[in-house]
Design an enzyme around this catalytic site. Sequence first.
Site, mmCIF file in Angstrom:
data_model
loop_
_atom_site.group_PDB
_atom_site.id
_atom_site.type_symbol
_atom_site.label_atom_id
_atom_site.label_comp_id
_atom_site.label_asym_id
_atom_site.label_seq_id
_atom_site.Cartn_x
_atom_site.Cartn_y
_atom_site.Cartn_z
ATOM 1 N N ALA A 1 -44.656 -27.265 2.213
ATOM 2 C CA ALA A 1 -45.231 -27.591 0.899
ATOM 3 C C ALA A 1 -46.194 -28.775 0.961
ATOM 4 O O ALA A 1 -47.071 -28.905 0.089
ATOM 5 C CB ALA A 1 -44.110 -27.865 -0.097
ATOM 6 N N PRO B 1 -41.360 -29.633 5.767
ATOM 7 C CA PRO B 1 -40.126 -29.572 4.990
ATOM 8 C C PRO B 1 -39.618 -28.148 4.749
ATOM 9 O O PRO B 1 -40.411 -27.225 4.541
ATOM 10 C CB PRO B 1 -40.505 -30.222 3.654
ATOM 11 C CG PRO B 1 -41.989 -30.157 3.591
ATOM 12 C CD PRO B 1 -42.457 -30.252 5.006
ATOM 13 N N ASN C 1 -47.479 -26.156 10.641
ATOM 14 C CA ASN C 1 -47.034 -25.538 9.404
ATOM 15 C C ASN C 1 -46.442 -26.681 8.590
ATOM 16 O O ASN C 1 -45.294 -27.085 8.814
ATOM 17 C CB ASN C 1 -45.983 -24.447 9.658
ATOM 18 C CG ASN C 1 -45.554 -23.777 8.357
ATOM 19 O OD1 ASN C 1 -45.902 -24.240 7.267
ATOM 20 N ND2 ASN C 1 -44.787 -22.704 8.473
HETATM 21 C C1 DQA Z 1 -45.085 -22.087 4.070
HETATM 22 C C2 DQA Z 1 -45.796 -21.826 2.739
HETATM 23 C C3 DQA Z 1 -45.687 -23.021 1.812
HETATM 24 O O1 DQA Z 1 -46.328 -22.754 0.575
HETATM 25 C C4 DQA Z 1 -44.231 -23.337 1.537
HETATM 26 O O2 DQA Z 1 -44.125 -24.491 0.733
HETATM 27 C C5 DQA Z 1 -43.419 -23.464 2.779
HETATM 28 C C6 DQA Z 1 -43.646 -22.513 3.859
HETATM 29 C C7 DQA Z 1 -45.069 -20.827 4.977
HETATM 30 O O3 DQA Z 1 -44.840 -20.975 6.168
HETATM 31 O O4 DQA Z 1 -45.275 -19.713 4.487
HETATM 32 O O5 DQA Z 1 -42.525 -24.291 2.867
HETATM 33 O O6 DQA Z 1 -45.772 -23.108 4.766
#
Ligand code: DQA
Length: 152
Positions: free
Chosen positions: A80, A13, A77
């Site tokens: 959240a 997301p 990735n």
């Molecule tokens: C993230 C880090 C997460 O904590 C955050 O919610 C994201 C991006 C990053 O790529 O740094 O959406 O995954």
Amino acid sequence: MTPPPIVSIINGPNLNMLGMRQPEVYGRESLADVEALCRTHAEKLGLAVEFRQSNAEGDLVTWIQQARGRAAGIIINAGAYTHTSIAILDALLAAEVMAVEVHLSNIHQRDSFRHHSFVAGVAKGTICGFGSHGYILALDALARLIKGSSEA
Ligand code: DQA
């Protein structure tokens, strides 16, 4: 000729907002820029890339499941959902595909709720804090692991 091993790159997301979203944290490149970087690098490594993004947890679970028996590796990735999703953890366990966790930002230098990752427990390793270059590092790591497993 045998087809190149598939690496499924799965983005969670808000990663569709890259470039616009908190650029001081996530950088100025868009997700399309990251995808282009990955495709160019994967080609050099002899890997085929599937690159996807969704804001929906269930889509991520489905794509992880679909990697089973088909993909040689996963780069994830989960945004959240990293910090909340037992469903993604279970999907990674069920898929039995080597996974590398990536975050653009260094989650350990941020809010304490970002310090825990459900993905980290099942991933081969985690790369965080290197921006989009983290995806390149993950591809390098997977290429080495895939090569090693095919030689074993
Ligand atoms: C993230 C880090 C997460 O904590 C955050 O919610 C994201 C991006 C990053 O790529 O740094 O959406 O995954």
